[in-house]
Design an enzyme around this catalytic site. Structure first.
Site, PDB file in Angstrom:
ATOM      1  N   GLU A 178       6.699   0.407  -4.854  1.00  0.00           N
ATOM      2  CA  GLU A 178       6.159  -0.890  -5.266  1.00  0.00           C
ATOM      3  C   GLU A 178       6.543  -1.225  -6.709  1.00  0.00           C
ATOM      4  OE1 GLU A 178       1.923  -0.474  -4.513  1.00  0.00           O
ATOM      5  OE2 GLU A 178       2.438   0.978  -2.943  1.00  0.00           O
TER       6      GLU A 178
ATOM      7  N   ARG B 299      -2.594 -12.416  -1.858  1.00  0.00           N
ATOM      8  CA  ARG B 299      -2.078 -12.035  -0.531  1.00  0.00           C
ATOM      9  C   ARG B 299      -2.965 -12.507   0.617  1.00  0.00           C
ATOM     10  NH1 ARG B 299      -3.106  -5.531   0.485  1.00  0.00           N
ATOM     11  NH2 ARG B 299      -5.343  -5.550   0.072  1.00  0.00           N
TER      12      ARG B 299
ATOM     13  N   HIS C  37       4.296  -5.133  -3.327  1.00  0.00           N
ATOM     14  CA  HIS C  37       3.884  -3.868  -2.690  1.00  0.00           C
ATOM     15  C   HIS C  37       4.783  -3.563  -1.475  1.00  0.00           C
ATOM     16  CE1 HIS C  37       1.156  -1.047  -0.670  1.00  0.00           C
ATOM     17  NE2 HIS C  37       0.254  -1.173  -1.588  1.00  0.00           N
TER      18      HIS C  37
HETATM   19  O1  TA6 Z   1      -0.349   0.902  -3.658  1.00  0.00           O
HETATM   20  C1  TA6 Z   1      -1.041   1.995  -3.122  1.00  0.00           C
HETATM   21  C2  TA6 Z   1      -2.459   1.554  -2.798  1.00  0.00           C
HETATM   22  O2  TA6 Z   1      -3.145   1.175  -3.955  1.00  0.00           O
HETATM   23  C3  TA6 Z   1      -3.131   2.695  -2.058  1.00  0.00           C
HETATM   24  O3  TA6 Z   1      -4.152   3.279  -2.847  1.00  0.00           O
HETATM   25  C4  TA6 Z   1      -3.675   2.016  -0.800  1.00  0.00           C
HETATM   26  O4  TA6 Z   1      -4.958   1.494  -1.044  1.00  0.00           O
HETATM   27  C5  TA6 Z   1      -2.625   0.934  -0.608  1.00  0.00           C
HETATM   28  O5  TA6 Z   1      -2.429   0.419  -1.909  1.00  0.00           O
HETATM   29  C6  TA6 Z   1      -2.947  -0.115   0.404  1.00  0.00           C
HETATM   30  O6  TA6 Z   1      -4.017  -0.910  -0.036  1.00  0.00           O
HETATM   31  P1  TA6 Z   1      -4.583  -2.000   1.018  1.00  0.00           P
HETATM   32  O7  TA6 Z   1      -5.671  -2.725   0.276  1.00  0.00           O
HETATM   33  O8  TA6 Z   1      -3.428  -2.895   1.385  1.00  0.00           O
HETATM   34  O9  TA6 Z   1      -5.052  -1.211   2.184  1.00  0.00           O
END
Ligand code: TA6
Length: 303
Positions: free
Chosen positions: A274, A102, A171
């Site tokens: 997700e 990403r 996500h």
């Molecule tokens: O998918 C949920 C998660 O793992 C949360 O724990 C939070 O960290 C979110 O992803 C967003 O992660 P990021 O690295 O995009 O801030």
């Protein structure tokens, strides 16, 4: 990071009213897909679906008004591609959260369209940079198809001589009118690991209504989920293929305030559902083999 020339991309691939390239925020090259069903946009930086809007709808995907558009930083919203690891790197927390896909520049692999469908494929191959982070040769392909739904497919090919193990997520951030009036159905009875409780395990009892920080990885489930947005009068159906995990996340108040690239009150208008293979559901891929995971997103207004 050197971006391709969007004028050249338009001259080769642009198709009136179907496919166009533009320079998006941060100078990131963006592909705009359109047809009689709606529109979506995909950033070459991150292989990142930025937006999706069916005809007659408000946007289906949430994008933070505070999102950064800086090389090396993830975009906050849309559908980030988490690969080749979900969450923190298991052995080295200094490596990028949710892997490097990403925050990499993807290449355009091709475009296609029919009267009903408009499609773009992007590709990310191993490089000296990725091998330094993750010592495996791979080809990653993202295929985005706009029809009366949005389908996003992520295919991993092992280009190496040894098997490798990866975890992944599309996500997806969904826009809702009011989180406390939103219900997520489909995961009833599924086992989860609760990241807010040190990954403590549990079983989902009934539909999900978020009223606090919510961060659960549901495992061994191929269930279709429905995000029922009562305040807006819309249902978003999230169905999937090649995925055994589903993650549901809302940062809620305190975490939202700690996130520099997320508005303090934006937690009220989003929820992540997700499509993943993570935790118990990591994927082992033999040399030369491929694995595909796809999400199909449909929005319907409720009478
Ligand atoms: O998918 C949920 C998660 O793992 C949360 O724990 C939070 O960290 C979110 O992803 C967003 O992660 P990021 O690295 O995009 O801030």
């Amino acid at each position: 990071m050197e971006f391709p020339d969007v004028a050249k991309l338009n001259s080769y691939y642009g198709t009136p009213e179907k496919i166009a390239f533009r320079e998006g925020p941060g100078g990131f090259p963006v592909i705009a897909l359109a047809n009689g069903s709606g529109a979506c946009e995909v950033s070459l930086y991150g292989g990142h679906v930025l937006s999706y809007r069916p005809i007659g709808h408000v946007p289906v995907l949430f994008m933070s008004k505070s999102s950064l558009y800086e090389v090396g930083k993830p975009i906050r919203g849309g559908i980030p591609v988490c690969w080749p690891w979900f969450g923190a790197h298991p052995d080295n927390s200094a490596l990028p959260m949710h892997g490097f896909a990403r925050v990499s520049l993807w290449n355009l692999a091709g475009t296609d369209y029919t009267p009903r469908s408009t499609e773009v494929s992007l590709r990310l191959d191993h490089s000296d940079e990725t091998l330094a982070l993750w010592p495996h040769k791979f080809r990653l392909t993202l295929r985005v198809t706009l029809e009366q739904f949005l389908r996003v497919e992520l295919t991993t090919r092992n280009m190496d001589e040894e098997a490798f193990v990866f975890s992944e997520a599309l996500h997806s951030y969904f826009m809702v009118r009011q989180i406390v009036e939103t219900t997520i159905r489909g995961l009833e009875g599924a086992e989860y690991a609760d990241k807010t409780q040190a990954n403590g395990r549990g079983v989902q009892d009934g539909p999900i209504v978020v009223g606090e920080e919510f961060d659960k990885i549901y495992v061994d489930t191929d269930a279709e989920c429905v995000v029922e947005d009562a305040a807006l009068g819309r249902e978003i159906t999230v169905s999937k293929e090649g995925s055994k995990s589903t993650v549901v996340w809302n940062p809620w108040i305190e975490k939202a305030q700690r996130m520099a690239d997320f508005g303090d009150d934006e937690y009220k208008r989003m929820v992540c559902v997700e499509t993943a293979n993570a935790f118990d559901n990591k994927v082992t891929l033999e040399p030369g083999a491929t694995h595909s995971m796809a999400v199909t997103i449909r929005a319907a207004l409720k009478e």
